[in-house]
Design a protein around this motif. Structure first.
Motif, PDB file in Angstrom:
ATOM      1  N   GLU A 132      -0.553  -1.069   7.047  1.00  0.00           N
ATOM      2  CA  GLU A 132      -1.686  -1.964   7.264  1.00  0.00           C
ATOM      3  C   GLU A 132      -1.494  -2.760   8.549  1.00  0.00           C
ATOM      4  O   GLU A 132      -0.423  -3.290   8.811  1.00  0.00           O
ATOM      5  CB  GLU A 132      -1.802  -2.927   6.081  1.00  0.00           C
ATOM      6  CG  GLU A 132      -2.926  -3.922   6.184  1.00  0.00           C
ATOM      7  CD  GLU A 132      -3.031  -4.799   4.941  1.00  0.00           C
ATOM      8  OE1 GLU A 132      -4.101  -5.384   4.752  1.00  0.00           O
ATOM      9  OE2 GLU A 132      -2.059  -4.901   4.179  1.00  0.00           O
ATOM     10  N   HIS A 135       0.876  -1.172   0.000  1.00  0.00           N
ATOM     11  CA  HIS A 135       0.000   0.000   0.000  1.00  0.00           C
ATOM     12  C   HIS A 135       0.914   1.222   0.000  1.00  0.00           C
ATOM     13  O   HIS A 135       1.487   1.564   1.036  1.00  0.00           O
ATOM     14  CB  HIS A 135      -0.902   0.015   1.236  1.00  0.00           C
ATOM     15  CG  HIS A 135      -1.827  -1.153   1.311  1.00  0.00           C
ATOM     16  ND1 HIS A 135      -2.965  -1.238   0.542  1.00  0.00           N
ATOM     17  CD2 HIS A 135      -1.778  -2.296   2.037  1.00  0.00           C
ATOM     18  CE1 HIS A 135      -3.584  -2.377   0.806  1.00  0.00           C
ATOM     19  NE2 HIS A 135      -2.880  -3.040   1.706  1.00  0.00           N
ATOM     20  N   PRO A 152      -5.862   4.036   0.580  1.00  0.00           N
ATOM     21  CA  PRO A 152      -4.547   3.401   0.681  1.00  0.00           C
ATOM     22  C   PRO A 152      -3.962   2.892  -0.632  1.00  0.00           C
ATOM     23  O   PRO A 152      -2.772   2.681  -0.731  1.00  0.00           O
ATOM     24  CB  PRO A 152      -4.791   2.230   1.627  1.00  0.00           C
ATOM     25  CG  PRO A 152      -6.233   1.931   1.492  1.00  0.00           C
ATOM     26  CD  PRO A 152      -6.905   3.235   1.201  1.00  0.00           C
ATOM     27  N   LEU A 173      -6.134   0.511   7.913  1.00  0.00           N
ATOM     28  CA  LEU A 173      -5.131   1.145   7.053  1.00  0.00           C
ATOM     29  C   LEU A 173      -5.022   2.625   7.404  1.00  0.00           C
ATOM     30  O   LEU A 173      -6.024   3.278   7.693  1.00  0.00           O
ATOM     31  CB  LEU A 173      -5.515   0.962   5.586  1.00  0.00           C
ATOM     32  CG  LEU A 173      -5.578  -0.511   5.186  1.00  0.00           C
ATOM     33  CD1 LEU A 173      -6.897  -0.836   4.545  1.00  0.00           C
ATOM     34  CD2 LEU A 173      -4.431  -0.860   4.296  1.00  0.00           C
ATOM     35  N   SER A 174      -3.814   3.139   7.355  1.00  0.00           N
ATOM     36  CA  SER A 174      -3.563   4.514   7.790  1.00  0.00           C
ATOM     37  C   SER A 174      -3.683   5.523   6.650  1.00  0.00           C
ATOM     38  O   SER A 174      -2.849   6.406   6.499  1.00  0.00           O
ATOM     39  CB  SER A 174      -2.171   4.606   8.422  1.00  0.00           C
ATOM     40  OG  SER A 174      -1.184   4.312   7.445  1.00  0.00           O
ATOM     41  N   SER A 175      -4.723   5.392   5.863  1.00  0.00           N
ATOM     42  CA  SER A 175      -4.997   6.339   4.785  1.00  0.00           C
ATOM     43  C   SER A 175      -6.460   6.226   4.408  1.00  0.00           C
ATOM     44  O   SER A 175      -7.033   5.137   4.462  1.00  0.00           O
ATOM     45  CB  SER A 175      -4.131   6.030   3.561  1.00  0.00           C
ATOM     46  OG  SER A 175      -4.516   6.824   2.459  1.00  0.00           O
ATOM     47  N   SER A 224      -0.013   3.878   2.679  1.00  0.00           N
ATOM     48  CA  SER A 224      -0.588   3.436   3.936  1.00  0.00           C
ATOM     49  C   SER A 224       0.245   2.354   4.618  1.00  0.00           C
ATOM     50  O   SER A 224       1.030   1.660   3.992  1.00  0.00           O
ATOM     51  CB  SER A 224      -1.987   2.880   3.643  1.00  0.00           C
ATOM     52  OG  SER A 224      -2.605   2.428   4.796  1.00  0.00           O
TER      53      SER A 224
END
Length: 177
Positions: free
Chosen positions: A116, A111, A138, A133-135, A114
């Motif tokens: 995960e 990603h 992602p 996920l950090s978006s 992002s």
């Protein structure tokens, strides 16, 4: 005097490499496709805050297993990003449900926008996993698709040498994509 110069250079160098995401300008910005909206944040137009409802922050369907029998890798990913859940806009998160048949897999991927976090829950036959996920978007790059299914294709000699494979094997793999 020399110590002062060294400290000054180090201080200057550390300020040059400092990077961070900007803070959001508001608490939330529910995404809409209406281009008449005056506020454009994070690639999406914002819904008028007075028109925001709880449904803008709700997604239905993560409790329903997907059909994984028809898939070659015997798994399915249900991604919930800002396009499916408009309330995620500017929050910097998304989530996914992954369904696996026995011996099914999620192909190697990355990603680019992002990180995960994956939690696998065992089942009697099939398994399910949930990913954070950090978006809000992602994106995903599946390694095999990118390498063997690229257009234009990567040179056979390069792939054969890089993966220590015979050219016929590389040709076979490219035909799969």
């Amino acid at each position: 005097m020399m110590k002062v110069v060294i400290v000054a250079i180090l201080a200057l160098a550390t300020t040059l490499v400092s990077a961070y995401d900007p803070s959001p300008l508001q608490d939330f910005c529910v995404a809409i496709n209406n281009t008449d909206s005056a506020v454009f944040v994070n690639g999406k137009f914002c819904k008028d805050p007075t028109l925001v409802t709880a449904n803008d922050f709700f997604f239905s369907g993560l409790n329903i297993p997907e059909n994984i029998a028809a898939n070659k890798v015997e798994s399915n990913v249900t991604l919930v990003n800002v396009d499916k859940l408009p309330g995620l806009n500017t929050l910097g998160v998304s989530l996914a449900r992954l369904d696996f048949a026995p011996y099914g897999l999620n192909p190697p991927h990355t990603h680019p926008h992002s990180t995960e976090l994956l939690v696998v829950i065992e089942g009697q036959t099939n398994a399910v996993a949930f990913a954070g996920l950090s978006s809000q978007n992602p994106r995903v790059i599946t390694i095999a698709n990118a390498v063997f299914g690229s257009n234009p294709p990567i040179n056979l000699d390069v792939l054969a040498k890089a993966f220590l494979l015979d050219k016929n094997v590389v040709e076979y793999l490219q035909k799969q994509f």
